[in-house]
Design a protein around this motif. Structure first.
Motif, PDB file in Angstrom:
ATOM      1  N   LEU A   1       3.497   0.139   4.284  1.00 40.44           N
ATOM      2  CA  LEU A   1       2.304   0.140   3.444  1.00 40.44           C
ATOM      3  C   LEU A   1       2.215   1.394   2.579  1.00 40.44           C
ATOM      4  O   LEU A   1       1.812   1.318   1.413  1.00 40.44           O
ATOM      5  N   GLU A   2       2.577   2.536   3.138  1.00 43.22           N
ATOM      6  CA  GLU A   2       2.573   3.772   2.356  1.00 43.22           C
ATOM      7  C   GLU A   2       3.448   3.611   1.120  1.00 43.22           C
ATOM      8  O   GLU A   2       3.088   4.031   0.015  1.00 43.22           O
ATOM      9  N   HIS A   3       4.598   2.991   1.306  1.00 43.43           N
ATOM     10  CA  HIS A   3       5.522   2.767   0.186  1.00 43.43           C
ATOM     11  C   HIS A   3       4.947   1.757  -0.801  1.00 43.43           C
ATOM     12  O   HIS A   3       4.953   1.988  -2.021  1.00 43.43           O
ATOM     13  N   LEU A   4       4.433   0.645  -0.288  1.00 44.12           N
ATOM     14  CA  LEU A   4       3.953  -0.423  -1.161  1.00 44.12           C
ATOM     15  C   LEU A   4       2.699  -0.022  -1.931  1.00 44.12           C
ATOM     16  O   LEU A   4       2.506  -0.449  -3.081  1.00 44.12           O
TER      17      LEU A   4
ATOM     18  N   GLU B   1       3.549   2.337  13.393  1.00 44.79           N
ATOM     19  CA  GLU B   1       4.270   3.346  12.614  1.00 44.79           C
ATOM     20  C   GLU B   1       5.149   2.694  11.555  1.00 44.79           C
ATOM     21  O   GLU B   1       5.169   3.102  10.393  1.00 44.79           O
ATOM     22  N   THR B   2       5.866   1.642  11.953  1.00 41.03           N
ATOM     23  CA  THR B   2       6.717   0.923  10.998  1.00 41.03           C
ATOM     24  C   THR B   2       5.883   0.272   9.908  1.00 41.03           C
ATOM     25  O   THR B   2       6.181   0.397   8.710  1.00 41.03           O
ATOM     26  N   VAL B   3       4.828  -0.428  10.302  1.00 38.97           N
ATOM     27  CA  VAL B   3       3.997  -1.147   9.335  1.00 38.97           C
ATOM     28  C   VAL B   3       3.370  -0.192   8.327  1.00 38.97           C
ATOM     29  O   VAL B   3       3.364  -0.457   7.112  1.00 38.97           O
TER      30      VAL B   3
ATOM     31  N   ILE C   1       7.120 -13.707   2.364  1.00 39.74           N
ATOM     32  CA  ILE C   1       7.281 -12.579   3.273  1.00 39.74           C
ATOM     33  C   ILE C   1       7.829 -11.373   2.507  1.00 39.74           C
ATOM     34  O   ILE C   1       8.859 -11.467   1.838  1.00 39.74           O
ATOM     35  N   VAL C   2       7.106 -10.274   2.591  1.00 43.32           N
ATOM     36  CA  VAL C   2       7.526  -9.028   1.952  1.00 43.32           C
ATOM     37  C   VAL C   2       8.386  -8.211   2.902  1.00 43.32           C
ATOM     38  O   VAL C   2       9.434  -7.690   2.532  1.00 43.32           O
ATOM     39  N   ARG C   3       7.950  -8.084   4.137  1.00 37.58           N
ATOM     40  CA  ARG C   3       8.690  -7.378   5.183  1.00 37.58           C
ATOM     41  C   ARG C   3       8.441  -8.088   6.511  1.00 37.58           C
ATOM     42  O   ARG C   3       7.373  -8.654   6.720  1.00 37.58           O
ATOM     43  N   THR C   4       9.406  -7.982   7.408  1.00 36.12           N
ATOM     44  CA  THR C   4       9.222  -8.547   8.743  1.00 36.12           C
ATOM     45  C   THR C   4      10.125  -7.823   9.725  1.00 36.12           C
ATOM     46  O   THR C   4      11.188  -7.307   9.349  1.00 36.12           O
TER      47      THR C   4
ATOM     48  N   ASP D   1       2.152   3.074  -2.673  1.00 33.89           N
ATOM     49  CA  ASP D   1       2.531   4.336  -3.319  1.00 33.89           C
ATOM     50  C   ASP D   1       1.609   5.467  -2.874  1.00 33.89           C
ATOM     51  O   ASP D   1       1.196   6.311  -3.669  1.00 33.89           O
ATOM     52  N   HIS D   2       1.264   5.451  -1.582  1.00 38.15           N
ATOM     53  CA  HIS D   2       0.434   6.479  -0.950  1.00 38.15           C
ATOM     54  C   HIS D   2      -0.978   6.546  -1.537  1.00 38.15           C
ATOM     55  O   HIS D   2      -1.709   7.501  -1.274  1.00 38.15           O
ATOM     56  N   ALA D   3      -1.362   5.559  -2.325  1.00 42.28           N
ATOM     57  CA  ALA D   3      -2.686   5.567  -2.970  1.00 42.28           C
ATOM     58  C   ALA D   3      -3.630   4.644  -2.209  1.00 42.28           C
ATOM     59  O   ALA D   3      -3.758   3.459  -2.523  1.00 42.28           O
ATOM     60  N   TRP D   4      -4.296   5.192  -1.206  1.00 36.76           N
ATOM     61  CA  TRP D   4      -5.195   4.417  -0.352  1.00 36.76           C
ATOM     62  C   TRP D   4      -6.636   4.429  -0.839  1.00 36.76           C
ATOM     63  O   TRP D   4      -7.475   3.682  -0.323  1.00 36.76           O
ATOM     64  N   ASP D   5      -6.961   5.267  -1.794  1.00 38.44           N
ATOM     65  CA  ASP D   5      -8.361   5.528  -2.114  1.00 38.44           C
ATOM     66  C   ASP D   5      -9.097   4.342  -2.718  1.00 38.44           C
ATOM     67  O   ASP D   5     -10.329   4.339  -2.747  1.00 38.44           O
ATOM     68  N   GLU D   6      -8.371   3.313  -3.165  1.00 38.91           N
ATOM     69  CA  GLU D   6      -9.029   2.117  -3.690  1.00 38.91           C
ATOM     70  C   GLU D   6      -8.728   0.880  -2.842  1.00 38.91           C
ATOM     71  O   GLU D   6      -9.077  -0.235  -3.221  1.00 38.91           O
ATOM     72  N   VAL D   7      -8.101   1.082  -1.690  1.00 36.74           N
ATOM     73  CA  VAL D   7      -7.695  -0.043  -0.845  1.00 36.74           C
ATOM     74  C   VAL D   7      -8.871  -0.495   0.031  1.00 36.74           C
ATOM     75  O   VAL D   7      -9.446   0.298   0.779  1.00 36.74           O
ATOM     76  N   ARG D   8      -9.207  -1.766  -0.065  1.00 39.48           N
ATOM     77  CA  ARG D   8     -10.251  -2.367   0.764  1.00 39.48           C
ATOM     78  C   ARG D   8      -9.570  -3.205   1.845  1.00 39.48           C
ATOM     79  O   ARG D   8      -8.764  -4.088   1.528  1.00 39.48           O
ATOM     80  N   CYS D   9      -9.900  -2.931   3.099  1.00 42.90           N
ATOM     81  CA  CYS D   9      -9.216  -3.566   4.236  1.00 42.90           C
ATOM     82  C   CYS D   9     -10.169  -4.440   5.035  1.00 42.90           C
ATOM     83  O   CYS D   9     -11.343  -4.100   5.224  1.00 42.90           O
ATOM     84  N   LEU D  10      -9.639  -5.531   5.545  1.00 47.81           N
ATOM     85  CA  LEU D  10     -10.345  -6.404   6.476  1.00 47.81           C
ATOM     86  C   LEU D  10      -9.508  -6.508   7.735  1.00 47.81           C
ATOM     87  O   LEU D  10      -8.353  -6.913   7.686  1.00 47.81           O
TER      88      LEU D  10
END
Length: 201
Positions: free
Chosen positions: A47-50, A41-43, A181-184, A52-61
């Motif tokens: 990510l939602e903030h970083l 939930e925290t992570v 480190i961006v967040r921890t 900007d809620h725009a997941w539609d082009e995000v490629r994840c591994l």
């Protein structure tokens, strides 16, 4: 393989997105250590903030995918592609069964060694905007994986790392020199971090 946390749940739930509250089974098998709900939930708030809620082009591994909690969470929120890598046959089979159940066409499951698959992806010049890295503890896997992840990350991409110790200590370990480190944060014995790759000049 990752030692199972004592008292680890037999299922976790997707927290947000189109599959919110969907349960994900956690097999009773050595090597499965699901990321706790409160950590995810925290992570994903980060990510939602970083993103900007725009997941539609995000490629994840999702390396060392395990229960798939991280990868399916990203897919649920609209990630364009999620590639999961898992070496444990029963876990990989369960991941595929979940994909089929959810009709998650943007999710691909690969059974195999995370290091070997990451190297193969890097050789083929594939890149990802977000990499989840939750390797076995106490096996020096981060030292092996971070150089490969640096080759796999797209510009401005983010690397999520879980570890048994905090990775923000000074002086930095040599293999962390090119990472910022961006967040921890920490939850119990879980230390979790978001990194960006910033090679020195």
């Amino acid at each position: 393989m990752k030692p199972r946390r004592s008292g680890a749940p037999r299922q976790v739930r997707i927290i947000g997105g189109q599959w919110k509250r969907t349960p994900l089974p956690v097999l009773e098998a050595e090597g499965l250590r699901p990321t706790p709900d409160r950590v995810r939930e925290t992570v994903f708030n980060w990510l939602e903030h970083l993103f900007d809620h725009a997941w539609d082009e995000v490629r994840c591994l999702d390396l060392f995918a395990g229960s798939g909690a991280l990868g399916f969470e990203a897919a649920s929120r609209g990630a364009a592609r999620v590639l999961m890598v898992e070496s444990l046959p029963a876990a990989a089979q369960q991941l595929q069964a979940t994909c089929d159940k959810l009709r998650a066409g943007q999710v691909e499951v690969r059974r195999g060694d995370a290091v070997a698959n990451a190297e193969m992806l890097a050789r083929s010049a594939q890149t990802f905007d977000l990499i989840f890295l939750d390797p076995p503890y106490h096996r020096d896997m981060l030292q092996r994986m971070l150089p490969v992840c640096a080759r796999l990350l797209a510009p401005d991409g983010l690397l999520y790392v879980e570890a048994e110790t905090a990775l923000d200590a000074e002086p930095k370990k040599e293999w962390l020199q090119d990472w910022r480190i961006v967040r921890t944060d920490r939850a119990g014995m879980v230390f979790y971090h978001l990194f960006m790759h910033q090679p020195s000049a």
